[in-house]
Design a protein around this motif. Structure first.
Motif, PDB file in Angstrom:
ATOM      1  N   GLY A  41       2.858  -3.942   2.207  1.00 35.77           N
ATOM      2  CA  GLY A  41       4.467  -4.143   2.307  1.00 35.77           C
ATOM      3  C   GLY A  41       5.213  -2.725   2.727  1.00 35.77           C
ATOM      4  O   GLY A  41       6.374  -2.848   2.774  1.00 35.77           O
ATOM      5  N   PHE A  42       4.707  -1.634   3.051  1.00 35.89           N
ATOM      6  CA  PHE A  42       5.380  -0.682   3.697  1.00 35.89           C
ATOM      7  C   PHE A  42       5.210  -0.330   4.913  1.00 35.89           C
ATOM      8  O   PHE A  42       4.061  -0.288   5.701  1.00 35.89           O
ATOM      9  CB  PHE A  42       4.624   0.713   2.912  1.00 35.89           C
ATOM     10  CG  PHE A  42       5.122   0.605   1.299  1.00 35.89           C
ATOM     11  CD1 PHE A  42       6.215   0.482   0.817  1.00 35.89           C
ATOM     12  CD2 PHE A  42       3.959   0.206   0.316  1.00 35.89           C
ATOM     13  CE1 PHE A  42       6.514   0.550  -0.636  1.00 35.89           C
ATOM     14  CE2 PHE A  42       4.177   0.255  -0.888  1.00 35.89           C
ATOM     15  CZ  PHE A  42       5.406   0.464  -1.336  1.00 35.89           C
ATOM     16  N   TYR A  43       6.077  -0.398   5.751  1.00 35.40           N
ATOM     17  CA  TYR A  43       6.214  -0.259   7.092  1.00 35.40           C
ATOM     18  C   TYR A  43       7.253   0.851   7.640  1.00 35.40           C
ATOM     19  O   TYR A  43       8.177   0.792   6.905  1.00 35.40           O
ATOM     20  CB  TYR A  43       6.614  -1.701   7.742  1.00 35.40           C
ATOM     21  CG  TYR A  43       5.582  -2.790   7.392  1.00 35.40           C
ATOM     22  CD1 TYR A  43       4.493  -2.894   8.264  1.00 35.40           C
ATOM     23  CD2 TYR A  43       5.740  -3.585   6.500  1.00 35.40           C
ATOM     24  CE1 TYR A  43       3.526  -4.008   7.740  1.00 35.40           C
ATOM     25  CE2 TYR A  43       4.746  -4.530   6.009  1.00 35.40           C
ATOM     26  CZ  TYR A  43       3.771  -4.778   6.740  1.00 35.40           C
ATOM     27  OH  TYR A  43       2.881  -5.752   6.418  1.00 35.40           O
ATOM     28  N   ILE A  44       6.981   1.255   8.684  1.00 39.84           N
ATOM     29  CA  ILE A  44       7.926   2.307   9.399  1.00 39.84           C
ATOM     30  C   ILE A  44       9.342   1.706   9.467  1.00 39.84           C
ATOM     31  O   ILE A  44      10.333   2.649   9.248  1.00 39.84           O
ATOM     32  CB  ILE A  44       7.240   3.113  10.601  1.00 39.84           C
ATOM     33  CG1 ILE A  44       7.936   4.397  10.852  1.00 39.84           C
ATOM     34  CG2 ILE A  44       7.392   2.031  11.764  1.00 39.84           C
ATOM     35  CD1 ILE A  44       7.389   5.230  11.678  1.00 39.84           C
ATOM     36  N   THR A  45       9.550   0.629   9.890  1.00 38.52           N
ATOM     37  CA  THR A  45      10.656   0.074  10.231  1.00 38.52           C
ATOM     38  C   THR A  45      11.322  -0.421   9.002  1.00 38.52           C
ATOM     39  O   THR A  45      12.544  -0.838   9.163  1.00 38.52           O
ATOM     40  CB  THR A  45      10.374  -1.530  11.183  1.00 38.52           C
ATOM     41  OG1 THR A  45       9.729  -2.234  10.402  1.00 38.52           O
ATOM     42  CG2 THR A  45       9.939  -0.851  12.272  1.00 38.52           C
ATOM     43  N   ASP A  46      10.755  -0.407   7.932  1.00 39.02           N
ATOM     44  CA  ASP A  46      11.649  -0.761   6.382  1.00 39.02           C
ATOM     45  C   ASP A  46      12.919   0.155   6.167  1.00 39.02           C
ATOM     46  O   ASP A  46      13.872  -0.285   5.554  1.00 39.02           O
ATOM     47  CB  ASP A  46      10.592  -0.493   5.333  1.00 39.02           C
ATOM     48  CG  ASP A  46       9.632  -1.926   5.360  1.00 39.02           C
ATOM     49  OD1 ASP A  46       9.862  -2.830   6.062  1.00 39.02           O
ATOM     50  OD2 ASP A  46       8.871  -2.006   4.509  1.00 39.02           O
ATOM     51  N   TYR A  47      12.659   1.520   6.770  1.00 42.25           N
ATOM     52  CA  TYR A  47      13.830   2.411   6.245  1.00 42.25           C
ATOM     53  C   TYR A  47      14.452   2.910   7.426  1.00 42.25           C
ATOM     54  O   TYR A  47      15.168   3.875   7.786  1.00 42.25           O
ATOM     55  CB  TYR A  47      13.061   3.562   5.498  1.00 42.25           C
ATOM     56  CG  TYR A  47      12.348   3.010   4.344  1.00 42.25           C
ATOM     57  CD1 TYR A  47      12.905   2.564   3.039  1.00 42.25           C
ATOM     58  CD2 TYR A  47      11.107   3.104   4.173  1.00 42.25           C
ATOM     59  CE1 TYR A  47      12.353   2.131   1.855  1.00 42.25           C
ATOM     60  CE2 TYR A  47      10.251   2.432   3.248  1.00 42.25           C
ATOM     61  CZ  TYR A  47      11.009   2.189   2.148  1.00 42.25           C
ATOM     62  OH  TYR A  47      10.430   1.558   1.252  1.00 42.25           O
ATOM     63  N   ARG A  48      14.741   2.163   8.517  1.00 43.58           N
ATOM     64  CA  ARG A  48      15.535   2.515   9.702  1.00 43.58           C
ATOM     65  C   ARG A  48      17.048   2.564   9.655  1.00 43.58           C
ATOM     66  O   ARG A  48      17.399   1.697   8.678  1.00 43.58           O
ATOM     67  CB  ARG A  48      15.020   1.563  10.762  1.00 43.58           C
ATOM     68  CG  ARG A  48      13.773   2.001  11.290  1.00 43.58           C
ATOM     69  CD  ARG A  48      13.512   2.991  12.221  1.00 43.58           C
ATOM     70  NE  ARG A  48      12.155   3.061  12.636  1.00 43.58           N
ATOM     71  CZ  ARG A  48      11.709   3.533  13.638  1.00 43.58           C
ATOM     72  NH1 ARG A  48      12.497   4.640  14.127  1.00 43.58           N
ATOM     73  NH2 ARG A  48      10.572   3.626  14.266  1.00 43.58           N
ATOM     74  N   SER A  49      17.628   3.212  10.224  1.00 44.26           N
ATOM     75  CA  SER A  49      19.013   3.309  10.133  1.00 44.26           C
ATOM     76  C   SER A  49      19.753   1.889  10.682  1.00 44.26           C
ATOM     77  O   SER A  49      19.070   1.158  11.476  1.00 44.26           O
ATOM     78  CB  SER A  49      19.668   4.556  10.838  1.00 44.26           C
ATOM     79  OG  SER A  49      19.567   4.442  12.194  1.00 44.26           O
ATOM     80  N   ASP A  50      20.890   1.623  10.354  1.00 41.57           N
ATOM     81  CA  ASP A  50      21.576   0.271  10.856  1.00 41.57           C
ATOM     82  C   ASP A  50      21.888   0.473  12.382  1.00 41.57           C
ATOM     83  O   ASP A  50      21.778  -0.485  13.090  1.00 41.57           O
ATOM     84  CB  ASP A  50      22.822   0.526  10.136  1.00 41.57           C
ATOM     85  CG  ASP A  50      22.713  -0.114   8.490  1.00 41.57           C
ATOM     86  OD1 ASP A  50      21.544  -0.838   8.126  1.00 41.57           O
ATOM     87  OD2 ASP A  50      23.490  -0.024   7.733  1.00 41.57           O
ATOM     88  N   SER A  51      22.048   1.960  12.680  1.00 45.34           N
ATOM     89  CA  SER A  51      22.460   1.744  14.031  1.00 45.34           C
ATOM     90  C   SER A  51      21.081   1.654  14.883  1.00 45.34           C
ATOM     91  O   SER A  51      20.877   0.946  16.098  1.00 45.34           O
ATOM     92  CB  SER A  51      23.042   3.082  14.643  1.00 45.34           C
ATOM     93  OG  SER A  51      22.036   4.462  14.237  1.00 45.34           O
ATOM     94  N   TYR A  52      19.963   2.145  14.276  1.00 44.00           N
ATOM     95  CA  TYR A  52      18.965   1.773  15.140  1.00 44.00           C
ATOM     96  C   TYR A  52      18.406   0.379  15.018  1.00 44.00           C
ATOM     97  O   TYR A  52      18.117  -0.178  16.133  1.00 44.00           O
ATOM     98  CB  TYR A  52      17.593   2.664  14.455  1.00 44.00           C
ATOM     99  CG  TYR A  52      16.169   2.510  15.084  1.00 44.00           C
ATOM    100  CD1 TYR A  52      15.729   3.118  16.063  1.00 44.00           C
ATOM    101  CD2 TYR A  52      15.482   1.403  14.681  1.00 44.00           C
ATOM    102  CE1 TYR A  52      14.538   3.069  16.632  1.00 44.00           C
ATOM    103  CE2 TYR A  52      14.216   1.125  15.117  1.00 44.00           C
ATOM    104  CZ  TYR A  52      13.767   2.126  16.118  1.00 44.00           C
ATOM    105  OH  TYR A  52      12.497   1.645  16.845  1.00 44.00           O
ATOM    106  N   LYS A  53      18.519  -0.376  13.890  1.00 43.07           N
ATOM    107  CA  LYS A  53      18.279  -1.878  14.004  1.00 43.07           C
ATOM    108  C   LYS A  53      19.161  -2.550  14.825  1.00 43.07           C
ATOM    109  O   LYS A  53      18.860  -3.489  15.521  1.00 43.07           O
ATOM    110  CB  LYS A  53      18.502  -2.240  12.490  1.00 43.07           C
ATOM    111  CG  LYS A  53      17.590  -1.553  11.351  1.00 43.07           C
ATOM    112  CD  LYS A  53      17.612  -2.181  10.170  1.00 43.07           C
ATOM    113  CE  LYS A  53      17.051  -1.683   9.195  1.00 43.07           C
ATOM    114  NZ  LYS A  53      17.419  -1.968   7.873  1.00 43.07           N
TER     115      LYS A  53
END
Length: 99
Positions: free
Chosen positions: A54-66
């Motif tokens: 359940g821990f992925y590098i994309t879990d904590y990306r910024s809103d602008s990146y998303k």
């Protein structure tokens, strides 16, 4: 339980001790024959270690990146769906023997 680094002020002996945060600081050097006082060193701490699912590098990306990633994926879908598929080549006619 945290691990603390200590250094003897007399002999320079360095060691670690696992202590509760509520425990008092150590005061005496554990090296045999050394009566020197010890000083607790400032530690660097430790980094996060994620274990389990359940821990992925994309879990904590910024809103602008998303938002940029979503825009890129939508444009990729649009370009692949608007491109027509290549036409299938018709099979070669069968040869018949004329005897």
């Amino acid at each position: 339980m945290p691990t603390y680094d200590y250094e003897c002020q007399t002999c320079g002996h360095q060691f670690e001790a696992k202590q509760s945060m509520k425990d008092p600081h150590l005061t005496d050097c554990p090296k045999e024959g050394c009566p020197g006082p010890v000083k607790r060193k400032i530690g660097l701490g430790s980094g996060f270690i994620f274990k389990g699912n359940g821990f992925y590098i994309t879990d904590y990306r910024s809103d602008s990146y998303k938002a940029a990633a979503k825009k890129d994926s939508e444009s990729a879908k649009a370009s692949t769906s608007s491109t027509p598929a290549p036409a299938a080549t018709p099979p070669a006619p069968a040869k018949t023997s004329g005897t």
